[in-house]
Design a protein around this motif. Structure first.
Motif, PDB file in Angstrom:
ATOM      1  N   TRP A 192       3.682  -4.140   6.616  1.00  0.00           N
ATOM      2  CA  TRP A 192       3.997  -2.713   6.675  1.00  0.00           C
ATOM      3  C   TRP A 192       5.127  -2.451   7.672  1.00  0.00           C
ATOM      4  O   TRP A 192       6.068  -1.698   7.382  1.00  0.00           O
ATOM      5  CB  TRP A 192       2.747  -1.928   7.056  1.00  0.00           C
ATOM      6  N   LEU A 193       5.061  -3.083   8.830  1.00  0.00           N
ATOM      7  CA  LEU A 193       6.091  -2.884   9.852  1.00  0.00           C
ATOM      8  C   LEU A 193       7.434  -3.430   9.372  1.00  0.00           C
ATOM      9  O   LEU A 193       8.485  -2.803   9.579  1.00  0.00           O
ATOM     10  CB  LEU A 193       5.665  -3.572  11.153  1.00  0.00           C
ATOM     11  N   ASP A 194       7.419  -4.573   8.712  1.00  0.00           N
ATOM     12  CA  ASP A 194       8.658  -5.153   8.197  1.00  0.00           C
ATOM     13  C   ASP A 194       9.259  -4.254   7.112  1.00  0.00           C
ATOM     14  O   ASP A 194      10.480  -4.065   7.055  1.00  0.00           O
ATOM     15  CB  ASP A 194       8.392  -6.546   7.636  1.00  0.00           C
ATOM     16  N   TYR A 195       8.393  -3.693   6.277  1.00  0.00           N
ATOM     17  CA  TYR A 195       8.848  -2.754   5.243  1.00  0.00           C
ATOM     18  C   TYR A 195       9.538  -1.539   5.872  1.00  0.00           C
ATOM     19  O   TYR A 195      10.610  -1.113   5.424  1.00  0.00           O
ATOM     20  CB  TYR A 195       7.654  -2.311   4.396  1.00  0.00           C
ATOM     21  N   LEU A 196       8.939  -0.985   6.922  1.00  0.00           N
ATOM     22  CA  LEU A 196       9.519   0.193   7.580  1.00  0.00           C
ATOM     23  C   LEU A 196      10.875  -0.142   8.226  1.00  0.00           C
ATOM     24  O   LEU A 196      11.808   0.671   8.159  1.00  0.00           O
ATOM     25  CB  LEU A 196       8.561   0.723   8.645  1.00  0.00           C
ATOM     26  N   LYS A 197      10.985  -1.332   8.812  1.00  0.00           N
ATOM     27  CA  LYS A 197      12.266  -1.731   9.423  1.00  0.00           C
ATOM     28  C   LYS A 197      13.362  -1.828   8.369  1.00  0.00           C
ATOM     29  O   LYS A 197      14.493  -1.357   8.574  1.00  0.00           O
ATOM     30  CB  LYS A 197      12.104  -3.072  10.137  1.00  0.00           C
ATOM     31  N   LYS A 198      13.034  -2.426   7.224  1.00  0.00           N
ATOM     32  CA  LYS A 198      14.021  -2.555   6.147  1.00  0.00           C
ATOM     33  C   LYS A 198      14.378  -1.191   5.561  1.00  0.00           C
ATOM     34  O   LYS A 198      15.538  -0.919   5.243  1.00  0.00           O
ATOM     35  CB  LYS A 198      13.475  -3.470   5.041  1.00  0.00           C
ATOM     36  N   LEU A 199      13.371  -0.322   5.426  1.00  0.00           N
ATOM     37  CA  LEU A 199      13.623   1.022   4.904  1.00  0.00           C
ATOM     38  C   LEU A 199      14.521   1.801   5.858  1.00  0.00           C
ATOM     39  O   LEU A 199      15.463   2.481   5.420  1.00  0.00           O
ATOM     40  CB  LEU A 199      12.297   1.753   4.690  1.00  0.00           C
ATOM     41  N   LYS A 212      16.690   0.619   7.922  1.00  0.00           N
ATOM     42  CA  LYS A 212      18.042   0.065   7.832  1.00  0.00           C
ATOM     43  C   LYS A 212      18.767   0.606   6.600  1.00  0.00           C
ATOM     44  O   LYS A 212      19.950   0.965   6.657  1.00  0.00           O
ATOM     45  CB  LYS A 212      17.965  -1.466   7.777  1.00  0.00           C
ATOM     46  N   LEU A 213      18.052   0.682   5.472  1.00  0.00           N
ATOM     47  CA  LEU A 213      18.638   1.207   4.235  1.00  0.00           C
ATOM     48  C   LEU A 213      19.041   2.667   4.389  1.00  0.00           C
ATOM     49  O   LEU A 213      20.138   3.078   3.998  1.00  0.00           O
ATOM     50  CB  LEU A 213      17.629   1.063   3.084  1.00  0.00           C
ATOM     51  N   ILE A 214      18.159   3.461   4.989  1.00  0.00           N
ATOM     52  CA  ILE A 214      18.440   4.887   5.169  1.00  0.00           C
ATOM     53  C   ILE A 214      19.583   5.097   6.161  1.00  0.00           C
ATOM     54  O   ILE A 214      20.399   6.015   6.006  1.00  0.00           O
ATOM     55  CB  ILE A 214      17.170   5.635   5.639  1.00  0.00           C
ATOM     56  N   CYS A 215      19.666   4.225   7.164  1.00  0.00           N
ATOM     57  CA  CYS A 215      20.794   4.292   8.110  1.00  0.00           C
ATOM     58  C   CYS A 215      22.121   4.103   7.387  1.00  0.00           C
ATOM     59  O   CYS A 215      23.099   4.819   7.655  1.00  0.00           O
ATOM     60  CB  CYS A 215      20.645   3.215   9.189  1.00  0.00           C
ATOM     61  N   LEU A 216      22.153   3.129   6.479  1.00  0.00           N
ATOM     62  CA  LEU A 216      23.376   2.864   5.731  1.00  0.00           C
ATOM     63  C   LEU A 216      23.776   4.059   4.869  1.00  0.00           C
ATOM     64  O   LEU A 216      24.955   4.287   4.594  1.00  0.00           O
ATOM     65  CB  LEU A 216      23.196   1.620   4.848  1.00  0.00           C
ATOM     66  N   ARG A 217      22.777   4.829   4.451  1.00  0.00           N
ATOM     67  CA  ARG A 217      23.050   6.024   3.636  1.00  0.00           C
ATOM     68  C   ARG A 217      23.403   7.239   4.496  1.00  0.00           C
ATOM     69  O   ARG A 217      23.701   8.307   3.978  1.00  0.00           O
ATOM     70  CB  ARG A 217      21.838   6.351   2.761  1.00  0.00           C
ATOM     71  N   PHE A 259      11.585   5.028  14.697  1.00  0.00           N
ATOM     72  CA  PHE A 259      12.650   4.680  13.759  1.00  0.00           C
ATOM     73  C   PHE A 259      13.707   5.767  13.775  1.00  0.00           C
ATOM     74  O   PHE A 259      13.378   6.960  13.705  1.00  0.00           O
ATOM     75  CB  PHE A 259      12.084   4.489  12.357  1.00  0.00           C
ATOM     76  N   SER A 260      14.949   5.340  13.856  1.00  0.00           N
ATOM     77  CA  SER A 260      16.048   6.291  14.046  1.00  0.00           C
ATOM     78  C   SER A 260      16.213   7.264  12.888  1.00  0.00           C
ATOM     79  O   SER A 260      16.583   8.416  13.093  1.00  0.00           O
ATOM     80  CB  SER A 260      17.359   5.524  14.264  1.00  0.00           C
ATOM     81  N   ASN A 261      15.915   6.820  11.658  1.00  0.00           N
ATOM     82  CA  ASN A 261      16.222   7.641  10.499  1.00  0.00           C
ATOM     83  C   ASN A 261      15.013   7.944   9.620  1.00  0.00           C
ATOM     84  O   ASN A 261      15.160   8.438   8.506  1.00  0.00           O
ATOM     85  CB  ASN A 261      17.303   6.956   9.652  1.00  0.00           C
TER      86      ASN A 261
END
Length: 455
Positions: free
Chosen positions: A209-216, A218-223, A246-248
């Motif tokens: 779950w934590l790894d999923y949130l980190k990847k999500l 990162k994806l939202i940051c790129l957007r 999480f920043s985003n």
């Protein structure tokens, strides 16, 4: 500090150490030992149990020791039994479930609506992780055929689906299986299709779950935007104060026992996904049955690669309109597909969609099956790459080349009214080249091996 003084790390520190090694695999163990002021052999011992430490709940993180149970097999068996019991919403003391009242639901809905008003619809996301019995067919009682009397498959995976409120953004599914590298996935770039994870139970874990949130994030940051993520209060999702910031992403936990009333994915979208998955699986079974009858060969079972393909295709089929209108039409389409199977007795479309829910007695593991599961787990603790009862046909390279050659000849001289395109011929000839190249390399390696042995 005296070199003789023994340093004891808390579970939280051990978890942090394991995460550092995962994030940076090239970091030497001796460097980790220096950072935590322990001996390198202690670091090695901790890393051997990294899956254990990463799955520890937040309430246990400050413990200094993480003791193994005295009878681990019994502990595991009780854990499986309890997980099934709770997942099926059964009651331990015979008391009625304490669900929210209508007034409480209205109040919860008002609070959720108030929170949602802070974001644009396209920036509101929801995720949920249904269980999926990926091999299970509507019935295993065949009117005729080679699999009469076969037991129902209880092979299960966990799928996490995420989409936004407008239905315009469906993220790549997260797929949790029991094996790290099963045979059907070898040579396949699975990460192109799903986010693939594995553990012994194929359940969601806090580390996943934590790894999923980190990847999500990162994806939202790129957007370059910020989103609100609605989640239920499952234990594996942790609690708001336990997660890193999480920043985003702002995570909003739905109140306890309100998932059926407030969670969008639970109110129809998951049913739509499962209906489409089941329809793809049934269509595959009909096709394989027809092939087996035509060629007089055994019916090839569904493998995990098929399951991933079905998951991806089913999720792609859940379009914006489907999300809005839920799953009424999907049930009818599934019923039509089921009727084509050569089964004496079948589940209805609605029953088949909901067959993954653990409340069904015939799907729950019996006590003897739980014991066998635990025994096999402990007797083969290191086997993480093979699917149980995996059907692997024994086909030689010569047979493959012969079959491809026949296909090419057939398409070069097709019968009347059988249309052949140049692209189809190119594909077949490309397959022939690929097999020939592989055979050449295989024979070369075989000759080299024989030469080395002779020497």
């Amino acid at each position: 500090m005296s070199t003789n003084k023994r340093v004891t790390l808390s579970v939280a520190q051990k978890q942090e150490l394991c995460q550092k090694k995962i994030d940076n695999p090239s970091i030497p163990n001796i460097e980790l030992a220096r950072q935590y002021n322990v001996k390198p052999n202690m670091v090695s011992d901790i890393l051997k149990r990294k899956s254990e430490y990463l799955s520890v709940s937040s309430s246990e993180l400050e413990r200094k020791r993480f003791r193994q149970p005295m009878y681990k097999e019994i502990d595991d068996a009780v854990g499986i039994w309890m997980s099934q019991f709770l997942a099926a919403n059964q009651i331990l003391r015979g008391e009625a479930a304490s669900g929210p009242s209508l007034e409480e639901i209205d109040e919860y809905r008002r609070k959720v609506t108030e929170k949602l008003s802070e974001y644009a619809l396209e920036d509101i996301y929801n995720c949920d992780e249904p269980a999926l019995f990926w091999q299970l067919e509507p019935s295993k009682t065949l009117a005729q055929g080679p699999v009469t009397g076969t037991k129902k498959s209880k092979n299960r995976v966990t799928i996490l689906l995420t989409c936004n409120a407008t239905g315009e953004d469906k993220l790549k599914p997260l797929f949790i299986h029991k094996y790290k590298n099963p045979r059907p996935l070898r040579g396949m770039s699975v990460e192109d299709s799903v986010q693939y994870y594995w553990n012994k139970t194929a359940w969601m874990q806090q580390s996943i779950w934590l790894d999923y949130l980190k990847k999500l994030n990162k994806l939202i940051c790129l957007r370059r935007k910020k989103i609100l993520l609605l989640v239920d209060n499952a234990p594996t999702h942790g609690k708001q104060h336990e997660l890193p910031s999480f920043s985003n992403i702002e995570i909003y936990y739905l109140p306890p026992n309100t998932t059926p009333y407030l969670q969008p994915l639970d109110q129809g979208i998951i049913n739509s996904f499962k209906a489409k998955y089941r329809k793809l699986l049934v269509e595959n079974r009909v096709e394989e049955y027809d092939i087996s009858q035509e060629l007089n060969t055994p019916i090839a079972p569904v493998n995990i690669r098929n399951a991933i393909d079905f998951v991806v295709e089913a999720w792609n089929q859940v379009d914006l309109l489907t999300i809005k209108n839920c799953w009424e039409n999907d049930e009818n389409n599934l019923n039509d597909a089921i009727q084509k199977l050569p089964y004496d007795d079948t589940l209805s479309g609605l029953e088949y969609i909901n067959v993954d829910k653990l409340g069904e007695d015939e799907i729950l593991l019996e006590d003897d099956e739980i014991v066998e599961t635990v025994r096999s787990r402990h007797n083969a603790e290191t086997v993480q790459d093979d699917d149980e009862n995996e059907f692997i046909p024994n086909i030689s390279l010569s047979d493959v080349l012969s079959s491809v050659e026949k296909l090419i000849t057939f398409h070069n001289f097709p019968p009347e009214n059988y249309e052949v395109t140049s692209d189809e011929l190119k594909i077949l000839k490309g397959i022939r080249r690929k097999v020939l190249r592989f055979k050449s390399e295989f024979m070369l390696q075989l000759n080299l091996d024989e030469y080395v042995i002779c020497e």
